[in-house]
Scaffold this active site. Structure first.
Site, PDB file in Angstrom:
ATOM      1  N   GLY A  56       0.836  -1.211   0.000  1.00 18.76           N
ATOM      2  CA  GLY A  56       0.000   0.000   0.000  1.00 18.76           C
ATOM      3  C   GLY A  56       0.868   1.258   0.000  1.00 18.76           C
ATOM      4  O   GLY A  56       0.666   2.179  -0.798  1.00 18.76           O
ATOM      5  N   HIS A  57       1.863   1.280   0.919  1.00 17.87           N
ATOM      6  CA  HIS A  57       2.791   2.428   0.939  1.00 17.87           C
ATOM      7  C   HIS A  57       3.542   2.517  -0.389  1.00 17.87           C
ATOM      8  O   HIS A  57       3.757   3.602  -0.918  1.00 17.87           O
ATOM      9  CB  HIS A  57       3.827   2.274   2.056  1.00 17.87           C
ATOM     10  CG  HIS A  57       3.252   2.230   3.436  1.00 17.87           C
ATOM     11  ND1 HIS A  57       3.222   1.078   4.179  1.00 17.87           N
ATOM     12  CD2 HIS A  57       2.702   3.196   4.202  1.00 17.87           C
ATOM     13  CE1 HIS A  57       2.676   1.335   5.357  1.00 17.87           C
ATOM     14  NE2 HIS A  57       2.347   2.610   5.390  1.00 17.87           N
TER      15      HIS A  57
END
Ligand code: PAF
Length: 278
Positions: free
Chosen positions: A33-34
């Site tokens: 996600g990051h």
């Protein structure tokens, strides 16, 4: 890639950045996600800065501040491979004085849902985001963008409001939720889940898919959809199911293009959130 631990060094480094800066604030334990935020920042800017700081002021008494996953070495490697120019890893003493001004989240957006379940959380989150934005853009880059995931939808709405209310010169870029192949929204807290708990946790995204299917079949009544979601969420401890518009006002009817469906639930000792924008 530079890894910087002091504000003086940060200012020195960013002074030499002539061009646009894409900034991704994180609390570390980086996952896909990051990485998607970092990749987007990489594509859209000359320089990419990632901060890694587990911010104590956004954790409530009894929450997982001490046990929050810390993976500095792995995070550094991930950033390096993703083409990050600078990692900023401050410590608490650098970021906070003993007696500080604080920011209070606004009444409606800040004190419903996550704000009522975690009172004070958003004040601490806004405080640190304001500090980080000011620090990274201290030398006024030609363009400054900061990237936030839609998974923390309420956080994103509050940051956008803070930027507007305080005339902060940054473009906030909302980024889509990243899910694992089984549908679970990625979160640093997923590491706490046992195999059985992870299976139960899938009901959060399943409930949102169920809601979407109902909307696609033209069922717009929030109370009807909520009831169906409750059934899917039987095996977890539901904290809230909520339907809001993009202004975070509660709604009774789904309006396509202006609705966020949110769910928060406890799975074992882990608290998870998920949402879907329709
Ligand atoms: O979303 C997070 O990881 C945190 O709330 C943030 C924005 C990095 C502030 O500490």
């Amino acid at each position: 890639m530079m890894t910087i631990n002091s504000i003086e060094e940060l200012f020195k480094a960013t002074q030499a950045f002539h061009g646009s800066i894409g900034f991704v604030p994180t609390m570390g334990a980086l996952h896909e996600g990051h990485l998607s935020l970092i990749r987007q920042a990489r594509k859209e800017n000359d320089f990419v800065v990632v901060s890694i700081f587990v911010n104590p002021t956004q954790f409530l008494e009894g929450e997982d501040l001490d046990s929050y996953p810390r993976k500095e070495a792995a995070d550094t490697k991930i950033c390096e491979l993703a083409g990050v120019d600078l990692i900023f890893m401050p410590n608490v003493a650098m970021m906070y004085e003993a007696d500080e001004l604080s920011i209070t989240a606004p009444a409606i957006r800040g004190f419903i849902l996550e704000g009522s379940k975690r009172p004070g959380h958003f004040n601490g989150m806004l405080q640190v985001v304001m500090k980080l934005l000011n620090l990274i853009a201290y030398h006024k880059p030609t363009e400054f963008r900061a990237y936030f995931g839609k998974k923390d939808a309420q956080q994103l709405a509050l940051i956008m409001q803070m930027v507007k209310n305080y005339f902060i010169n940054v473009e906030i870029v909302p980024c889509n939720i990243v899910r694992s192949s089984d549908g679970l929204a990625l979160s640093s807290r997923n590491v706490y889940l046992s195999k059985e708990e992870r299976a139960k946790a899938l009901s959060l995204s399943r409930s949102l898919r169920k809601a979407t299917e109902m909307v696609m079949r033209k069922e717009f009544s929030v109370s009807v959809i909520e009831k169906a979601m409750q059934e899917v969420l039987e095996e977890v401890d539901v904290e809230y199911i909520a339907f809001v518009n993009r202004e975070f006002q509660a709604i009774d009817e789904v309006e396509i293009g202006n609705t966020i469906m949110l769910v928060a639930a406890g799975v074992g000792n882990t608290r998870l959130i998920d949402n879907l924008w329709i």
